[in-house]
Scaffold this motif. Sequence first.
Motif: not given
Length: 130
Positions: A86-90, A99-103
């Motif tokens: 999910f993080v990868f697709f985000t 960076w917003p997706g990572i944060l």
Amino acid sequence: MKYLALIIMCFLSASIISLIGVFILLSLNLIGNADSDFRNLPYGIAIGVNFCLGLGTFPVFLNLNDRVRSNQMWSALSFFFLPIVFVFFTLLAMWDQPWPGILFCMPYLVILVVLFLRYRKRIKADNSRI
């Protein structure tokens, strides 16, 4: 029951941390500084991202199976595979500003890592008693 409590605790604590982070960023006018109806949208995105990560953690119930619980690799995959996908697709969806997706994802993943390490330590202690 302990796995459901793990998912709920991870979701709630990560959501609170994300909401505090969004509040700080909004207070400093680093995000959402436009005067529009979407000023509070980052709060909803933070909750939504944590909710999706929580749904991705449901394979943790595979640890009820003795074969998965005893193997550290399978246990780690049951904890982390879908949240990392999910993080990868985000990150792919936010390729221009990742960076917003990572944060939004980091609090959940950090708390999940801590809970996984505590879980493995408890499993190791239970196996040494036998």
